[in-house]
Design an enzyme around this catalytic site. Structure first.
Site, PDB file in Angstrom:
ATOM      1  N   PRO A   1       0.841  -1.199   0.000  1.00  0.00           N
ATOM      2  CA  PRO A   1       0.000   0.000   0.000  1.00  0.00           C
ATOM      3  C   PRO A   1       0.883   1.258   0.000  1.00  0.00           C
ATOM      4  O   PRO A   1       1.526   1.567   0.983  1.00  0.00           O
ATOM      5  CB  PRO A   1      -0.807  -0.117   1.290  1.00  0.00           C
ATOM      6  CG  PRO A   1      -0.109  -1.116   2.122  1.00  0.00           C
ATOM      7  CD  PRO A   1       0.815  -1.924   1.269  1.00  0.00           C
TER       8      PRO A   1
ATOM      9  N   ASP B   1       5.760   2.207   2.277  1.00  0.00           N
ATOM     10  CA  ASP B   1       4.777   1.156   2.546  1.00  0.00           C
ATOM     11  C   ASP B   1       4.002   1.579   3.795  1.00  0.00           C
ATOM     12  O   ASP B   1       4.551   1.608   4.897  1.00  0.00           O
ATOM     13  CB  ASP B   1       5.540  -0.163   2.782  1.00  0.00           C
ATOM     14  CG  ASP B   1       4.613  -1.347   3.020  1.00  0.00           C
ATOM     15  OD1 ASP B   1       3.451  -1.126   3.431  1.00  0.00           O
ATOM     16  OD2 ASP B   1       5.069  -2.488   2.823  1.00  0.00           O
ATOM     17  N   HIS B   2       2.738   1.897   3.593  1.00  0.00           N
ATOM     18  CA  HIS B   2       1.973   2.473   4.700  1.00  0.00           C
ATOM     19  C   HIS B   2       1.663   1.454   5.802  1.00  0.00           C
ATOM     20  O   HIS B   2       1.204   1.815   6.880  1.00  0.00           O
ATOM     21  CB  HIS B   2       0.664   3.080   4.155  1.00  0.00           C
ATOM     22  CG  HIS B   2       0.160   4.230   4.980  1.00  0.00           C
ATOM     23  ND1 HIS B   2       0.646   4.520   6.234  1.00  0.00           N
ATOM     24  CD2 HIS B   2      -0.788   5.160   4.736  1.00  0.00           C
ATOM     25  CE1 HIS B   2       0.012   5.562   6.733  1.00  0.00           C
ATOM     26  NE2 HIS B   2      -0.858   5.977   5.837  1.00  0.00           N
ATOM     27  N   ARG B   3       1.930   0.166   5.549  1.00  0.00           N
ATOM     28  CA  ARG B   3       1.757  -0.806   6.631  1.00  0.00           C
ATOM     29  C   ARG B   3       2.840  -0.614   7.683  1.00  0.00           C
ATOM     30  O   ARG B   3       2.669  -0.978   8.840  1.00  0.00           O
ATOM     31  CB  ARG B   3       1.871  -2.243   6.088  1.00  0.00           C
ATOM     32  CG  ARG B   3       0.749  -2.645   5.178  1.00  0.00           C
ATOM     33  CD  ARG B   3       1.026  -3.990   4.556  1.00  0.00           C
ATOM     34  NE  ARG B   3       2.250  -3.993   3.767  1.00  0.00           N
ATOM     35  CZ  ARG B   3       2.732  -5.049   3.127  1.00  0.00           C
ATOM     36  NH1 ARG B   3       2.092  -6.206   3.199  1.00  0.00           N
ATOM     37  NH2 ARG B   3       3.845  -4.972   2.425  1.00  0.00           N
TER      38      ARG B   3
END
Ligand code: CAO
Length: 542
Positions: A343, A514-516
Site C-alpha cells: 500500500p 509502505d503504509h503498513r
C-alpha cells in the site's frame, strides 16, 4: 505372521554422533519402504533416515535431541503378514511421496543422476537455457543450464566431468531443489564425485530404491548399489545468486511446503534453532487462509483482475513485435508484485541545495562529487535517525525486521532495463568513496557486468531522474524494502525568507513508502529531515 525388526541408523558416511532433530512417524503409523522416519543433523548436513521396508512402526526408541551413531537403535517395525494394515496403498502420504527419477539398471553402467541442490530460499526456478546436449563430454564445473530467479539468472555447474547421457529437463520447466537435471556417465569411474558425500543425503531424492522393498541406499553396500549415488552441483558454486534467507527445515518439510506452494521464508519455525516443522507449515497455511495473505500476494486478493483484452494492432497499421529483454521481464514482474502488494503513499518535499551545490562545484578536480553521493550520505544519516524507513515486514506480517546495516540501492537506467545495484555500508563511507562506487556500479550495470550479489541486501532505494528532468514522480517501493526516494531535477525558485524572495536551488524529493510500516507522520518527518540535511550538509556531521 508379523515379525518385529529393529531399525538402526545406517551407514551415513563420515558422520557420527549426529543429533535427532525431527521424528516424522509415531507408533502405529504405517510406513512404506523409503518413507522418511526421522531427520538427523550434523554440522554439515541434514539427513533423513528412510524406512527399510513396508511395515507398521511399533516403537520409537530415540527422542528429539538424542545423539546417534551408526548402528544405534532407532525404532522397531512390524513387518510381514499380520502386521496391522500394512497396505502400502493406504499408507502413502501422497504429498510427501518421493518422485523417483529414472535411473540406470543396477550394475550395468555407473550413471549419475545430477540433481538441483538446495540453493537457499530459491524455488520454482524456470529453465531458460540448456547448455549441454546428450553425448556431450563435459568438464567439472562446466555450466549445464541456466535458471532464472526474480532478480538474476544463475548457471548450474556440473559436479564432475563426464558424458551427458540424457537431459531430464526442457526449457520452460520450473525446477526446485531435488529435481533431476540430467544423467551423467563419469569419465573416470575411479574418481569420486568431489562433493556428493557430504551434501548428498541432504535431499531425499538421493535415496533411490530399485524397488519398493529394497534396503535403504544409506546402508547398502551390496551389488545393487554399484550405481553411483546421484550427485549435486555444489551450491557454493552458485552462491553468487543464491544468497538470501535460507529456510531452516528438513527436506521433507521443504518438500511439503513446496507442494502447498508455501514460501518457507515466511514460515516462523517453532523447532530447535527456529527450524520450521510440518506443523508450522500447516499452521501458516491455516492462518493465511483465515486472515488473507499477510504478505499480500495478488493471488489472495478477494477479487479477480479483469483480463486485458487482446488487441490486434495490425488492423490499424504496420507493427513490429520485439521481445522484452530478460531484465525488463524480471524487473517488470518484480515491480508489478510490489505495486500490487504494497500500500503506497508518496510524500513530496523540496530541499534547498543552493549551498550544497556551491560546495560541490568548488571541489578541486579528481573524483567528481556527484549530487547522488550527497543524497546517499544524507539518506544514510536520516535512516540511522529513523530506522523504521529501512526496516522490513517479517514474512507473516507480524513483526518488523530492523537492520543494523545501511545498504542502499540506486536505480540505474541501462539499455536493457532498470537495475538496482546496492551500495553497501553507506554510513561508513565518505563522499569521495561513494561517488567512485556509484561510477563503478552504474558502469557495471550498463555493461551487464553486475554480479547477483551486487543486487542484493538493500534496505532502502534511491531513484534519481534529476539528470533527465521532471518535477516529481511516484517511485514504486522496492519490496521487501519499505521506502524509496525519488529525486527529480533541481530548479532555481523564488523562496520567501520572511522579508524577501530569494533565488534558491530547490531539489524535488518524492518519498514513496509502505503504509503498513511507515506512518504518514514518519514519511513527512523523514523528508523534512532529509531536506534539512541537504540544506546544510554540516548537519551530516552531527
Ligand atoms: N537536478 C539537476 N541536475 C542533476 C540532478 C538533479 N537532481 N541529478 C543529476 N543532475 C545532473 C548531473 O549533475 C549531471 O550534470 P553534469 O554532467 O553537468 O554534472 C547530469 O545531470 C547527469 O547526471 P547523471 O544522471 O548521469 O548522473 P547521476 O549521478 O545523477 O545519476 C544514475 C546516476 C545511475 C542514477 C543515472 O545515470 C540513472 O541511471 N538515472 C535513472 C534512474 C532511473 O531510471 N530511475 C527510475 C526508476 S523507476 O522507473
Amino acid at each position: 505372521m508379523a515379525t518385529i525388526e529393529e531399525i538402526v541408523l545406517p551407514d551415513i558416511g563420515d558422520f557420527a554422533n549426529v543429533k535427532v532433530i525431527e521424528i516424522l512417524v509415531a507408533p502405529g503409523d504405517q510406513v512404506l519402504a523409503e518413507q522418511s522416519l526421522l531427520t538427523v543433523e550434523s554440522d554439515k548436513a541434514t539427513i533423513e533416515i528412510p524406512a527399510p521396508r513396508v511395515g507398521v512402526i511399533q516403537e520409537v526408541i530415540v527422542r528429539i535431541g538424542d545423539k546417534v551413531s551408526q548402528g544405534a537403535r532407532l525404532m522397531t517395525l512390524a513387518v510381514g503378514e499380520g502386521a496391522p494394515d500394512a497396505t502400502p496403498a493406504v499408507v502413502v502420504d501422497t504429498p510427501l511421496a518421493t518422485p523417483k527419477p529414472p535411473v540406470a539398471p543396477a550394475a550395468e553402467v555407473e550413471i549419475i543422476s545430477v540433481i538441483l541442490p538446495d540453493i537457499g530460499d530459491l524455488s520454482d526456478l524456470p529453465v531458460v537455457e540448456i547448455l549441454v546436449a546428450p553425448g556431450d563430454r563435459i568438464t567439472a564445473n562446466q555450466s549445464l543450464l541456466t535458471l532464472e530467479t526474480d532478480k538474476a539468472t544463475m548457471e548450474v555447474p556440473a559436479p564432475q566431468a563426464g558424458i551427458v547421457e540424457e537431459i531430464a529437463v526442457k526449457i520452460g520447466d520450473v525446477l526446485n531443489p531435488g529435481d533431476l537435471l540430467l544423467m551423467l556417465r563419469p569419465v573416470e569411474q575411479s574418481t569420486p564425485a568431489p562433493v556428493a558425500p557430504a551434501k548428498a543425503p541432504e535431499n531425499p531424492l538421493l535415496e533411490q530404491p530399485d524397488q519398493q522393498n529394497s534396503t535403504p541406499p544409506a546402508r547398502a553396500h551390496g551389488e545393487a548399489e554399484r550405481r553411483q549415488a546421484p550427485v549435486l552441483p555444489r551450491p557454493a558454486d552458485m552462491t553468487a545468486i543464491a544468497t538470501g534467507r535460507k529456510p531452516h527445515a528438513s527436506p521433507t518439510v521443504r518438500r511439503f511446503a513446496r507442494e502447498l506452494g508455501v514460501d518457507l521464508a515466511r514460515v516462523k519455525g517453532s523447532g530447535a534453532k527456529g527450524r520450521a516443522t510440518k506443523a508450522d507449515v500447516q499452521g501458516f497455511v491455516k492462518k493465511t487462509l483465515a486472515q488473507g495473505n499477510a504478505g499480500g500476494a495478488a493471488a489472495s486478493l478477494p477479487f479477480a483482475f479483469p483480463a486485458a483484452p487482446e488487441v490486434d494492432y495490425s488492423r490499424f497499421g504496420a507493427i513490429e513485435l520485439v521481445d522484452l529483454s530478460r531484465i525488463k521481464k524480471l524487473s517488470g514482474r518484480h515491480l508489478h508484485r510490489c505495486w500490487l502488494t504494497v500500500p503506497h503513499v508518496t510524500q513530496f518535499d523540496q530541499a534547498d541545495i543552493t549551498e550544497l551545490e556551491a560546495f560541490r562545484k568548488s571541489q578541486p578536480d579528481g573524483v567528481k562529487l556527484t549530487l547522488l553521493a550527497f543524497l546517499l550520505k544524507s539518506v544514510a544519516v536520516a535512516l540511522q535517525r529513523m530506522p523504521i524507513l529501512k526496516a522490513s515486514l517479517s514474512g507473516d506480517g507480524e513483526q518488523l525486521v530492523f537492520k543494523q546495516f545501511t545498504h542502499i540501492g540506486v536505480a540505474v537506467d541501462t539499455p536493457n532495463g532498470l537495475l538496482v545495484p546496492v551500495v553497501r555500508d553507506v554510513d561508513q563511507k565518505n563522499l569521495t568513496a561513494l561517488a567512485q562506487e556509484l561510477v563503478d556500479l552504474s558502469a557495471k550495470a550498463r555493461d551487464g557486468k553486475l554480479a547477483p550479489a551486487d543486487l542484493q541486501g538493500g534496505c532502502f532505494s534511491i531513484s534519481s531522474l534529476g539528470g533527465i528532468g521532471g518535477t516529481a514522480f511516484t517511485p514504486i517501493v522496492n519490496a521487501p524494502e519499505v521506502a524509496i526516494l525519488g529525486v527529480s531535477r533541481s530548479a532555481m525558485q523564488p523562496v520567501w525568507n520572511g522579508a524577501e524572495f530569494m533565488p534558491r536551488l530547490m531539489l524535488p524529493l518524492s518519498l514513496s513508502y509502505d503504509h503498513r510500516v511507515v506512518d504518514g507522520a514518519d514519511g513527512a518527518r523523514f523528508t523534512t529531515l532529509l531536506a534539512q540535511l541537504l540544506g546544510d550538509i554540516r548537519r551530516l556531521l552531527l
